[in-house]
Design an enzyme around this catalytic site. Structure first.
Site, PDB file in Angstrom:
ATOM      1  CB  CYS A 116       6.342   6.729  15.315  1.00 31.99           C
ATOM      2  SG  CYS A 116       6.769   7.603  13.812  1.00 31.99           S
ATOM      3  N   GLY A 162       4.890   4.900   8.553  1.00 34.45           N
ATOM      4  CA  GLY A 162       5.036   6.177   9.251  1.00 34.45           C
ATOM      5  C   GLY A 162       4.640   7.349   8.365  1.00 34.45           C
ATOM      6  CE  LYS A 222       7.898  16.148  13.201  1.00 37.34           C
ATOM      7  NZ  LYS A 222       7.263  15.227  12.228  1.00 37.34           N
ATOM      8  CG  HIS A 281       9.470   3.503  12.991  1.00 39.21           C
ATOM      9  ND1 HIS A 281       8.966   3.171  11.758  1.00 39.21           N
ATOM     10  CD2 HIS A 281       9.040   4.778  13.246  1.00 39.21           C
ATOM     11  CE1 HIS A 281       8.237   4.185  11.291  1.00 39.21           C
ATOM     12  NE2 HIS A 281       8.266   5.170  12.167  1.00 39.21           N
TER      13      HIS A 281
HETATM   14  N1  LIG Z   1       1.887   6.455  11.009  1.00 37.58           N
HETATM   15  C1  LIG Z   1       2.646   6.650  12.077  1.00 37.58           C
HETATM   16  O1  LIG Z   1       3.587   5.874  12.405  1.00 37.58           O
HETATM   17  C2  LIG Z   1       2.391   7.814  12.955  1.00 37.58           C
HETATM   18  C3  LIG Z   1       3.029   7.873  14.172  1.00 37.58           C
HETATM   19  C4  LIG Z   1       2.804   8.957  15.009  1.00 37.58           C
HETATM   20  C5  LIG Z   1       1.953   9.935  14.586  1.00 37.58           C
HETATM   21  N2  LIG Z   1       1.327   9.865  13.386  1.00 37.58           N
HETATM   22  C6  LIG Z   1       0.421  10.943  13.003  1.00 37.58           C
HETATM   23  O2  LIG Z   1      -0.927  10.481  12.987  1.00 37.58           O
HETATM   24  C7  LIG Z   1      -1.669  11.198  12.002  1.00 37.58           C
HETATM   25  C8  LIG Z   1      -2.346  10.233  11.047  1.00 37.58           C
HETATM   26  O3  LIG Z   1      -1.380   9.406  10.421  1.00 37.58           O
HETATM   27  P1  LIG Z   1      -1.788   8.133   9.552  1.00 37.58           P
HETATM   28  O4  LIG Z   1      -0.510   7.401   9.322  1.00 37.58           O
HETATM   29  O5  LIG Z   1      -2.924   7.392  10.141  1.00 37.58           O
HETATM   30  O6  LIG Z   1      -2.301   8.822   8.178  1.00 37.58           O
HETATM   31  P2  LIG Z   1      -3.272   8.236   7.050  1.00 37.58           P
HETATM   32  O7  LIG Z   1      -3.201   6.744   7.025  1.00 37.58           O
HETATM   33  O8  LIG Z   1      -2.938   8.972   5.814  1.00 37.58           O
HETATM   34  O9  LIG Z   1      -4.760   8.653   7.550  1.00 37.58           O
HETATM   35  C9  LIG Z   1      -5.162   9.981   7.669  1.00 37.58           C
HETATM   36  C10 LIG Z   1      -6.541  10.044   8.305  1.00 37.58           C
HETATM   37  O10 LIG Z   1      -6.890  11.413   8.538  1.00 37.58           O
HETATM   38  C11 LIG Z   1      -8.130  11.713   7.900  1.00 37.58           C
HETATM   39  N3  LIG Z   1      -8.109  13.098   7.431  1.00 37.58           N
HETATM   40  C12 LIG Z   1      -7.108  13.722   6.758  1.00 37.58           C
HETATM   41  N4  LIG Z   1      -7.463  15.010   6.500  1.00 37.58           N
HETATM   42  C13 LIG Z   1      -8.706  15.182   7.021  1.00 37.58           C
HETATM   43  C14 LIG Z   1      -9.618  16.285   7.085  1.00 37.58           C
HETATM   44  N5  LIG Z   1      -9.331  17.475   6.550  1.00 37.58           N
HETATM   45  N6  LIG Z   1     -10.803  16.100   7.705  1.00 37.58           N
HETATM   46  C15 LIG Z   1     -11.125  14.910   8.249  1.00 37.58           C
HETATM   47  N7  LIG Z   1     -10.294  13.824   8.226  1.00 37.58           N
HETATM   48  C16 LIG Z   1      -9.105  13.969   7.614  1.00 37.58           C
HETATM   49  C17 LIG Z   1      -8.200  10.710   6.748  1.00 37.58           C
HETATM   50  O11 LIG Z   1      -9.550  10.575   6.349  1.00 37.58           O
HETATM   51  P3  LIG Z   1      -9.930  10.145   4.822  1.00 37.58           P
HETATM   52  O12 LIG Z   1      -9.644   8.670   4.722  1.00 37.58           O
HETATM   53  O13 LIG Z   1     -11.370  10.471   4.748  1.00 37.58           O
HETATM   54  O14 LIG Z   1      -9.069  10.964   3.918  1.00 37.58           O
HETATM   55  C18 LIG Z   1      -7.643   9.463   7.430  1.00 37.58           C
HETATM   56  O15 LIG Z   1      -8.642   8.878   8.240  1.00 37.58           O
HETATM   57  C19 LIG Z   1      -0.670  12.158  11.370  1.00 37.58           C
HETATM   58  O16 LIG Z   1      -0.731  13.385  12.072  1.00 37.58           O
HETATM   59  C20 LIG Z   1       0.666  11.501  11.622  1.00 37.58           C
HETATM   60  O17 LIG Z   1       1.713  12.425  11.626  1.00 37.58           O
HETATM   61  C21 LIG Z   1       1.515   8.821  12.561  1.00 37.58           C
END
Ligand SMILES: NC(=O)c1ccc[n+]([C@@H]2O[C@H](COP(=O)([O-])OP(=O)(O)OC[C@H]3O[C@@H](n4cnc5c(N)ncnc54)[C@H](OP(=O)(O)O)[C@@H]3O)[C@@H](O)[C@H]2O)c1
Length: 340
Positions: A130, A161, A215, A243
């Site tokens: 991000c 994040g 990163k 951010h």
């Molecule tokens: N947040 C940011 O600013 C940002 C920016 C760039 C990239 N990212 C990346 O995007 C990804 C998700 O981030 P997020 O912020 O959305 O996280 P989050 O709110 O914690 O959500 C995680 C999601 O992944 C699912 N999940 C996790 N483990 C799983 C598994 N083993 N099988 C199936 N589904 C699974 C969860 O499902 P359940 O609800 O069923 O657990 C949920 O839908 C990460 O890789 C993060 O590094 C995030």
């Protein structure tokens, strides 16, 4: 005829935004599947004015689906992205797993959309971190004009994040400060985040920097130009979404602050708000829900020959993740798959 699209991680912060943005931008969808872990089977998520029931990623058959937007973290991506790619479904991944793989393009469409053609080696495209995404949107047009030599960046990164748990921890801890009986010790973050700042995101590297800082260095080189030197300090702050970055840029050629402002005003994805008066700049709460990367406080750095400072703010769940992934999907659609 539109696309059959999968959103994996549909119950998370990024996945929910992906569904919102696909609907907002009227991405040509014929069919959409919302996936998450087994515990979320049946959980309802919104897609425009429709409600989708979440299905299990573990048992999902990707055959016949055109593209899958993944936001499930590196561990689950490692298990499921190759399965989707092998079934002929192009994966657009938000985790860091594939970003540095030479056979996977790392794309910010305003900067290096042409790299999309590299998707076919693995059927996977990576979305950057991000903090990198919003910074490179601003760096690229300035680099094209005056060649960037070095960037010094300090980030002020919101708790979203760090996923759903990050948001919950700031909310619960903030309330607990006023109700000490209900103590909420640090769990997701390494120290108290409410009313505090933490100079540590992701794991420590051998040289003393953190992986988040590394990163920003590696991804800027891959997306914009390997010759650009970057040094970063990444800090978590008690902001829910958005951010911010203080960016110092050293150029090979002279670039006047007024010309830089004009270049950025014309650049895709950028909104310049830069008045030298009270409130004449953007803060994170004002950028939530927006597509743009906002640039303020553009000014000469008089301590070096060709230097500029600027302030860069964006919604990390949008340009930093979901919006960028949908823009990649749009690029894949118009340049490669050509449906819709
Ligand atoms: N947040 C940011 O600013 C940002 C920016 C760039 C990239 N990212 C990346 O995007 C990804 C998700 O981030 P997020 O912020 O959305 O996280 P989050 O709110 O914690 O959500 C995680 C999601 O992944 C699912 N999940 C996790 N483990 C799983 C598994 N083993 N099988 C199936 N589904 C699974 C969860 O499902 P359940 O609800 O069923 O657990 C949920 O839908 C990460 O890789 C993060 O590094 C995030």
């Amino acid at each position: 005829m539109g696309y059959r699209v999968v959103v994996a991680g549909a119950t998370g912060n990024v996945g929910r935004e992906m569904l919102n943005i696909l609907a907002e931008r009227q991405f040509p969808v014929d069919e959409i599947a919302a996936l998450a872990s087994r515990k979320s089977i049946g959980t309802e998520v919104s897609f425009g004015d429709k409600t989708l029931k979440t299905m299990d990623l573990d048992t999902f058959d990707f055959t016949g689906w055109d593209m899958a937007l993944f936001a499930v973290g590196s561990e689950a991506t490692k298990k499921y992205a190759p399965r989707a790619a092998a079934a002929g479904c192009v994966v657009i991944d938000n985790s860091s797993l594939y970003r540095y793989d030479p056979d996977v393009p790392l794309i910010v469409p305003e900067v290096n959309a042409d790299a999309i053609m590299g998707y076919s080696k693995k059927n996977i495209i990576a979305n950057p971190n991000c903090s990198t995404a919003q910074m490179v949107v601003a760096l690229k047009p300035l680099h094209d004009r005056a060649r960037i030599k070095r960037v010094v960046v300090s980030t002020y990164q919101s708790v979203s994040g760090a996923g759903k748990e990050g948001i919950d921890e700031l909310w619960d801890q903030t309330k607990s400060v006023y109700n000490p009986v209900d103590d909420k010790p640090a769990k997701k973050f390494t120290k108290q985040i409410a009313f505090n700042v933490i100079p540590h995101i992701d794991v420590f590297m051998e040289d003393g920097s953190t992986k988040e800082e590394w990163k920003m260095v590696a991804e800027t080189k891959k997306i914009v130009d390997p010759s650009i030197k970057v040094t970063a300090t990444c800090v978590r702050v008690p902001v829910f979404v958005g951010h911010s970055e203080a960016v110092n840029i050293e150029f090979e050629d002279h670039l006047d602050e007024d010309e830089a402002r004009d270049i950025l005003r014309e650049a895709p994805g950028i909104m310049v708000i830069d008045k030298r008066e009270n409130g004449g700049y953007v803060t994170p709460v004002e950028c939530v829900g927006d597509y743009a990367t906002f640039i303020s406080r553009i000014r000469q750095d008089s301590t070096i020959d060709n230097g500029l400072n600027l302030w860069c703010v964006s919604d990390n769940l949008r340009k930093g993740a979901a919006l960028n992934a949908v823009q990649i999907a749009e690029t894949l659609g118009t340049r490669v798959l050509k449906k819709g």
